[in-house]
Design a protein around this motif. Structure first.
Motif, PDB file in Angstrom:
ATOM      1  N   LEU A  31      27.887  -5.665  -7.159  1.00 45.89           N
ATOM      2  CA  LEU A  31      28.356  -6.660  -8.129  1.00 45.89           C
ATOM      3  C   LEU A  31      29.268  -6.062  -9.179  1.00 45.89           C
ATOM      4  N   GLY A  32      28.933  -4.865  -9.615  1.00 47.22           N
ATOM      5  CA  GLY A  32      29.631  -4.301 -10.767  1.00 47.22           C
ATOM      6  C   GLY A  32      29.001  -4.803 -12.058  1.00 47.22           C
ATOM      7  N   GLU A  56      26.152 -13.075 -13.050  1.00 45.25           N
ATOM      8  CA  GLU A  56      27.613 -13.075 -13.123  1.00 45.25           C
ATOM      9  C   GLU A  56      28.125 -11.696 -13.527  1.00 45.25           C
ATOM     10  N   SER A  57      29.082 -11.205 -12.725  1.00 45.94           N
ATOM     11  CA  SER A  57      29.785  -9.982 -13.093  1.00 45.94           C
ATOM     12  C   SER A  57      31.119 -10.388 -13.705  1.00 45.94           C
ATOM     13  N   VAL A  58      31.943  -9.392 -14.074  1.00 43.66           N
ATOM     14  CA  VAL A  58      33.253  -9.728 -14.621  1.00 43.66           C
ATOM     15  C   VAL A  58      34.009 -10.601 -13.632  1.00 43.66           C
ATOM     16  N   LYS A  59      33.875 -10.286 -12.337  1.00 46.46           N
ATOM     17  CA  LYS A  59      34.742 -10.968 -11.379  1.00 46.46           C
ATOM     18  C   LYS A  59      34.147 -12.185 -10.701  1.00 46.46           C
ATOM     19  N   ALA A  60      32.831 -12.343 -10.658  1.00 44.24           N
ATOM     20  CA  ALA A  60      32.294 -13.442  -9.853  1.00 44.24           C
ATOM     21  C   ALA A  60      30.884 -13.823 -10.269  1.00 44.24           C
ATOM     22  N   ALA A  61      30.502 -15.049  -9.882  1.00 41.03           N
ATOM     23  CA  ALA A  61      29.124 -15.514 -10.040  1.00 41.03           C
ATOM     24  C   ALA A  61      28.437 -15.414  -8.688  1.00 41.03           C
TER      25      ALA A  61
ATOM     26  N   GLU B   3      27.739 -13.563  -2.911  1.00 39.02           N
ATOM     27  CA  GLU B   3      28.917 -13.807  -3.727  1.00 39.02           C
ATOM     28  C   GLU B   3      29.685 -14.947  -3.113  1.00 39.02           C
ATOM     29  N   ASN B   5      32.957 -16.098  -4.009  1.00 41.10           N
ATOM     30  CA  ASN B   5      34.413 -16.269  -4.003  1.00 41.10           C
ATOM     31  C   ASN B   5      35.178 -15.046  -3.472  1.00 41.10           C
ATOM     32  N   GLN B  40      38.232  -2.150  -7.587  1.00 37.21           N
ATOM     33  CA  GLN B  40      37.750  -1.339  -8.694  1.00 37.21           C
ATOM     34  C   GLN B  40      37.433   0.059  -8.179  1.00 37.21           C
ATOM     35  N   ILE B  45      34.921  -2.351 -13.447  1.00 37.01           N
ATOM     36  CA  ILE B  45      35.971  -3.167 -14.060  1.00 37.01           C
ATOM     37  C   ILE B  45      35.938  -3.099 -15.582  1.00 37.01           C
ATOM     38  N   ARG B 312      33.969 -20.594 -14.341  1.00 38.07           N
ATOM     39  CA  ARG B 312      34.936 -20.055 -13.373  1.00 38.07           C
ATOM     40  C   ARG B 312      35.964 -21.109 -12.975  1.00 38.07           C
ATOM     41  N   PHE B 333      35.051 -13.336 -17.772  1.00 41.16           N
ATOM     42  CA  PHE B 333      34.543 -12.612 -18.927  1.00 41.16           C
ATOM     43  C   PHE B 333      35.627 -11.663 -19.396  1.00 41.16           C
TER      44      PHE B 333
END
Lengths: 123, 383
Positions: A31-32, A56-61, B3, B5, B40, B45, B312, B333
């Protein structure tokens, strides 16, 4: 103490008739940086494989599914102010929720630690 | 846990000339615009984003489309491009750069791009174009189809592109390329990096001071490694590129702007100079001029959710009564903002900075406010 794992990278640590649910270290790495966690209401009934939380990460839920059926008896409210705990200590202080097992037999369908490790190595 | 997306495509992914270098540095790779790109590196990130805002980040953007428009003189080449874009290219001075958009006949945006006029008097009539990776084939076909016989498009797949962004980009680059230090924002020069020929522009897409460096494919690894050895510089992936551009209020094509949006709706009026607003003469000019006169029916705005939860892309924007007034086109974010942020389109009557709105996330309405962009102050070098 017994821990079981799902193919979607949730863990459940059995403590008596209750299971502590979170995401695995492998999952947090994928996830990051976690920036938000949405937890269910205490008292909510979840079915095995149903959405129980959102991370939720910076890039995705990403959805977090209940490894087993049961009633949510506690949630880790500390994550609201410190979501990065999921990255720092996914299987310890980064737990999401505790569920009172409705059917302990459902645990048999989950992986033990050795099987989960082999599964991750295969990904 | 799943995930939701991640883009999936069956086509084999292309690689930039730095692919092996990304992998060797532990990059998490994923498909983007048909290329296998670094999302990344191991530090993540958040760290990459904050590093770019405080020091300098190096981005491989070699997947983007580079090309040259070549005509007999600047006027001829500029007018040929002006027939496709709403920016004033004719009055672009040598060595200066502009942001613009290819428009279709209805004023919808086909792509956005950067245009640089060659600084070299011997290259009068040459414009350099940089377009989005996902659009480059369609863009170049579109340009080819609309050029007069005496202006040619030369695609430049033999060139790679790096972006060096951040408040310490200038001092790091100047050690290899001293004449870049005093370049103004949105200008370009032909120069040497160590002994390597390159085109450098002072621009980028992070909201920070910085540069884009174009050189031949076979030279890019030497340039990248030289920059990576500078103490200020760290490799940065596309994940942080996205959070940086969102904080800077910059559009991502295919999300915040596309064929259904005009540059007026997209709040890109600043990129249409006065002469073109008045004279028109670009595709969709009728719509653009009408929207400039009467106002567009909807407008791109910044949005700040209250609390910590991100909204989002695709989240509905509703008013205080729950009636739909728009949709989020980018959201996430912001590491420098240390909170959630979004941009999207709302009906123009609601496009008022500070106005309260709600964002529908997983069935719940989150309170939010229309906000000014950029979300964090930009650091462009103004000399």
């Amino acid at each position: 103490m017994s821990v079981r794992y799902t193919k979607d990278h949730e863990y459940i640590r059995i403590e008596g008739d209750t299971g502590v649910v979170g995401i695995t270290d492998y999952a947090q790495g994928q996830l990051g940086d976690v920036v938000f966690v949405e937890l269910p209401e205490v008292g909510k009934r979840v079915g095995k494989g149903e959405q129980a939380a959102v991370v939720e990460s910076v890039k995705a839920a990403s959805e977090v599914y209940a490894p087993v059926s049961g009633e949510v008896v506690e949630v880790n409210s500390a994550l609201e102010g410190a979501p990065a705990t999921v990255n720092e200590d996914a299987t310890g202080n980064g737990w999401f929720l505790k569920v009172k097992l409705a059917n302990a037999g459902e645990l048999d369908s989950l992986m033990d630690e050795a099987a989960y490790k082999a599964y991750c190595d295969s990904l | 846990m799943t995930e939701s997306n991640i883009a999936v495509s069956d086509a084999p992914l292309l690689r930039t000339p730095l692919h092996a270098l990304h992998v060797a540095h532990g990059a998490k790779m994923a498909g983007f615009a048909g290329y296998d790109m670094p999302i990344q590196y191991p530090t993540g990130i958040l760290t990459e984003h904050l590093h770019t805002r405080s020091a300098a980040g190096l981005f491989d953007v070699s997947h983007m489309g580079q090309g040259f428009l070549i005509g007999p003189d600047h006027r001829t080449t500029a007018l040929a491009l002006e027939a496709m874009v709403p920016a004033d290219i004719l009055n672009l001075a040598p060595g200066r750069q502009r942001y613009t958009q290819f428009l279709d006949e209805t004023g919808g945006i086909l792509d956005d791009l950067m245009v640089t006029r060659s600084p070299d008097p011997a290259e009068d009539g040459v414009l350099m174009l940089v377009v989005n990776a996902a659009c480059k084939d369609q863009d170049f076909a579109h340009v080819d189809a609309h050029l007069p016989a005496n202006v040619k498009l030369i695609r430049a797949p033999h060139r790679a592109l790096l972006a060096l962004q951040g408040p310490k980009a200038a001092e790091a680059l100047a050690r290899h390329c001293p004449d870049t230090a005093s370049m103004p924002f949105m200008s370009g020069i032909s120069t040497k990096f160590d002994n390597i020929d390159c085109h450098v522009s002072r621009s980028g897409y992070t909201g920070e001071d910085g540069y884009e460096i174009s050189m031949r494919v076979e030279k890019v690894e030497r340039v990248a490694r030289a920059l990576m050895s500078e103490p200020e510089v760290k490799l940065i992936g596309l994940g942080a590129r996205d959070s940086l551009r969102l904080e800077a209020g910059l559009c991502l094509y295919g999300h915040d702007i596309d064929r259904t949006t005009s540059p007026v709706e997209g709040a890109l009026v600043w990129s249409i100079q006065k002469r073109r607003r008045e004279e028109g003469g670009f595709p969709g000019a009728e719509r653009v001029q009408r929207e400039l006169r009467d106002g567009p029916s909807r407008k791109r705005v910044g949005i700040l959710p209250e609390g910590r939860q991100p909204a989002r892309e695709g989240s509905e924007i509703v008013d205080q009564n729950g009636a739909k007034i728009g949709v989020v086109t980018s959201g996430g974010f912001g590491p420098s903002l240390n909170g959630p942020l979004a941009m999207g389109y709302v009906d123009t009557v609601h496009a008022i900075i500070g106005a309260p709105v709600q964002l529908v996330v997983r069935g719940k309405n989150l309170p939010a406010k229309i906000a000014a962009m950029p979300f964090v102050p930009n650091g462009y070098y103004r000399g």
